[in-house]
Design a protein around this motif. Structure first.
Motif, mmCIF file in Angstrom:
data_model
loop_
_atom_site.group_PDB
_atom_site.id
_atom_site.type_symbol
_atom_site.label_atom_id
_atom_site.label_comp_id
_atom_site.label_asym_id
_atom_site.label_seq_id
_atom_site.Cartn_x
_atom_site.Cartn_y
_atom_site.Cartn_z
ATOM 1 N N GLY A 149 70.975 27.095 31.693
ATOM 2 C CA GLY A 149 70.991 25.637 31.807
ATOM 3 C C GLY A 149 71.517 24.960 30.556
ATOM 4 O O GLY A 149 72.255 23.976 30.631
ATOM 5 N N MET A 150 71.150 25.493 29.395
ATOM 6 C CA MET A 150 71.640 24.933 28.132
ATOM 7 C C MET A 150 73.151 25.067 28.041
ATOM 8 O O MET A 150 73.825 24.178 27.515
ATOM 9 C CB MET A 150 70.992 25.633 26.937
ATOM 10 C CG MET A 150 69.547 25.264 26.719
ATOM 11 S SD MET A 150 68.791 26.193 25.365
ATOM 12 C CE MET A 150 69.652 25.546 23.962
ATOM 13 N N THR A 151 73.686 26.157 28.533
ATOM 14 C CA THR A 151 75.127 26.375 28.421
ATOM 15 C C THR A 151 75.910 25.561 29.445
ATOM 16 O O THR A 151 77.040 25.172 29.185
ATOM 17 C CB THR A 151 75.490 27.866 28.576
ATOM 18 O OG1 THR A 151 75.174 28.296 29.893
ATOM 19 C CG2 THR A 151 74.768 28.712 27.573
ATOM 20 N N GLU A 152 75.315 25.304 30.587
ATOM 21 C CA GLU A 152 76.033 24.583 31.648
ATOM 22 C C GLU A 152 75.822 23.076 31.591
ATOM 23 O O GLU A 152 76.749 22.312 31.800
ATOM 24 C CB GLU A 152 75.603 25.117 33.017
ATOM 25 C CG GLU A 152 76.062 26.547 33.248
ATOM 26 C CD GLU A 152 75.534 27.134 34.542
ATOM 27 O OE1 GLU A 152 74.780 26.456 35.272
ATOM 28 O OE2 GLU A 152 75.875 28.292 34.824
ATOM 29 N N ASP A 153 74.594 22.659 31.346
ATOM 30 C CA ASP A 153 74.261 21.236 31.396
ATOM 31 C C ASP A 153 74.007 20.618 30.027
ATOM 32 O O ASP A 153 73.921 19.405 29.913
ATOM 33 C CB ASP A 153 73.009 21.022 32.257
ATOM 34 C CG ASP A 153 73.174 21.574 33.657
ATOM 35 O OD1 ASP A 153 74.296 21.482 34.194
ATOM 36 O OD2 ASP A 153 72.186 22.097 34.202
ATOM 37 N N GLY A 154 73.846 21.440 29.022
ATOM 38 C CA GLY A 154 73.482 20.937 27.708
ATOM 39 C C GLY A 154 71.980 20.743 27.604
ATOM 40 O O GLY A 154 71.251 20.840 28.590
ATOM 41 N N VAL A 155 71.536 20.488 26.416
ATOM 42 C CA VAL A 155 70.106 20.352 26.161
ATOM 43 C C VAL A 155 69.648 18.927 26.395
ATOM 44 O O VAL A 155 68.604 18.673 26.962
ATOM 45 C CB VAL A 155 69.782 20.786 24.714
ATOM 46 C CG1 VAL A 155 68.327 20.579 24.407
ATOM 47 C CG2 VAL A 155 70.183 22.231 24.489
ATOM 48 N N CYS A 156 70.437 17.999 25.958
ATOM 49 C CA CYS A 156 70.010 16.600 25.972
ATOM 50 C C CYS A 156 70.970 15.726 26.762
ATOM 51 O O CYS A 156 72.143 16.025 26.889
ATOM 52 C CB CYS A 156 69.957 16.059 24.546
ATOM 53 S SG CYS A 156 68.751 16.864 23.508
ATOM 54 N N LYS A 205 73.420 18.769 19.754
ATOM 55 C CA LYS A 205 74.737 18.797 20.401
ATOM 56 C C LYS A 205 75.752 19.582 19.583
ATOM 57 O O LYS A 205 76.566 20.312 20.123
ATOM 58 C CB LYS A 205 75.272 17.375 20.603
ATOM 59 C CG LYS A 205 74.584 16.611 21.696
ATOM 60 C CD LYS A 205 75.127 17.035 23.026
ATOM 61 C CE LYS A 205 74.577 16.187 24.142
ATOM 62 N NZ LYS A 205 74.590 16.895 25.399
ATOM 63 N N VAL A 206 75.716 19.417 18.262
ATOM 64 C CA VAL A 206 76.732 20.012 17.396
ATOM 65 C C VAL A 206 76.487 21.501 17.160
ATOM 66 O O VAL A 206 77.432 22.285 17.088
ATOM 67 C CB VAL A 206 76.800 19.263 16.047
ATOM 68 C CG1 VAL A 206 77.747 19.937 15.077
ATOM 69 C CG2 VAL A 206 77.208 17.809 16.273
ATOM 70 N N LYS A 207 75.223 21.904 17.060
ATOM 71 C CA LYS A 207 74.933 23.290 16.681
ATOM 72 C C LYS A 207 74.170 24.088 17.727
ATOM 73 O O LYS A 207 74.509 25.234 17.993
ATOM 74 C CB LYS A 207 74.165 23.294 15.366
ATOM 75 C CG LYS A 207 75.001 22.738 14.237
ATOM 76 C CD LYS A 207 74.335 22.881 12.920
ATOM 77 C CE LYS A 207 75.314 22.395 11.854
ATOM 78 N NZ LYS A 207 74.944 22.760 10.544
ATOM 79 N N VAL A 208 73.126 23.511 18.312
ATOM 80 C CA VAL A 208 72.272 24.273 19.224
ATOM 81 C C VAL A 208 72.996 24.611 20.523
ATOM 82 O O VAL A 208 72.967 25.758 20.972
ATOM 83 C CB VAL A 208 70.949 23.530 19.493
ATOM 84 C CG1 VAL A 208 70.125 24.247 20.549
ATOM 85 C CG2 VAL A 208 70.157 23.383 18.197
ATOM 86 N N GLU A 209 73.651 23.628 21.135
ATOM 87 C CA GLU A 209 74.330 23.904 22.396
ATOM 88 C C GLU A 209 75.423 24.976 22.253
ATOM 89 O O GLU A 209 75.473 25.899 23.065
ATOM 90 C CB GLU A 209 74.870 22.627 23.021
ATOM 91 C CG GLU A 209 73.761 21.778 23.599
ATOM 92 C CD GLU A 209 74.243 20.506 24.281
ATOM 93 O OE1 GLU A 209 75.475 20.291 24.390
ATOM 94 O OE2 GLU A 209 73.390 19.719 24.720
ATOM 95 N N PRO A 210 76.284 24.903 21.239
ATOM 96 C CA PRO A 210 77.274 25.985 21.086
ATOM 97 C C PRO A 210 76.629 27.343 20.795
ATOM 98 O O PRO A 210 77.110 28.379 21.273
ATOM 99 C CB PRO A 210 78.139 25.530 19.907
ATOM 100 C CG PRO A 210 77.956 24.051 19.840
ATOM 101 C CD PRO A 210 76.559 23.797 20.309
#
Length: 148
Positions: free
Chosen positions: A57-64, A19-24
């Motif tokens: 999808g990662m940018t819009e919905d997040g990974v987790c 959440k802190v690093k991968v999604e951004p």
């Protein structure tokens, strides 16, 4: 701060490196690729279309999503037990800490703060626990990197 990101075990999803690093980072990559015109040519690159879809999808919905919403390991013994017992958080369970926490409390797992955090939650309540998690998040804390 949303309680749905408070995992049954006492971890807070907002302090996860994903959440802190991968999604951004995924959002930055997507934005840069879009500016460079990749959206128009990605389908010509082998594996490009599924990659672009995943990245978008990662940018819009997040990974987790949190374990409360069905994310994480569906076989997590901690989550299964908490749901069966109907406890909001394991820290509030009369059996905590039980044998299901052996892996979490192992120093090499990277969750060295978990025992402290659950004791804080049990003794001081939600507001204090949430303030701690929010403070960590604001300071860029992630589990397994900052082991204190």
């Amino acid at each position: 701060m949303d309680k749905k990101f408070a995992c049954y075990c006492g971890l807070y999803c907002g302090n996860c490196a994903v959440k802190v690093k991968v999604e951004p980072a995924a959002k930055a990559l997507h934005d840069e690729m879009k500016k460079a015109g990749f959206e128009d040519v990605i389908s010509f690159i082998p594996g490009g279309a599924p990659f672009w879809s995943f990245l978008k999808g990662m940018t819009e919905d997040g990974v987790c999503i949190s374990c409360r919403d069905g994310g994480g390991n569906p076989g997590c013994a901690v989550r299964i037990c908490a749901k069966e017992k109907g406890v909001e958080m394991c820290a509030f369970c009369e059996d905590y800490p039980c044998d299901k926490f052996a892996d979490f409390l192992n120093v090499t797992a990277g969750y060295t703060v978990l025992e402290h955090d659950n004791a804080l939650l049990r003794d001081k309540g939600w507001d204090t626990w949430m303030a701690l998690q929010e403070g960590r998040r604001e300071n860029g804390y992630t589990y397994q990197e900052n082991q204190a």
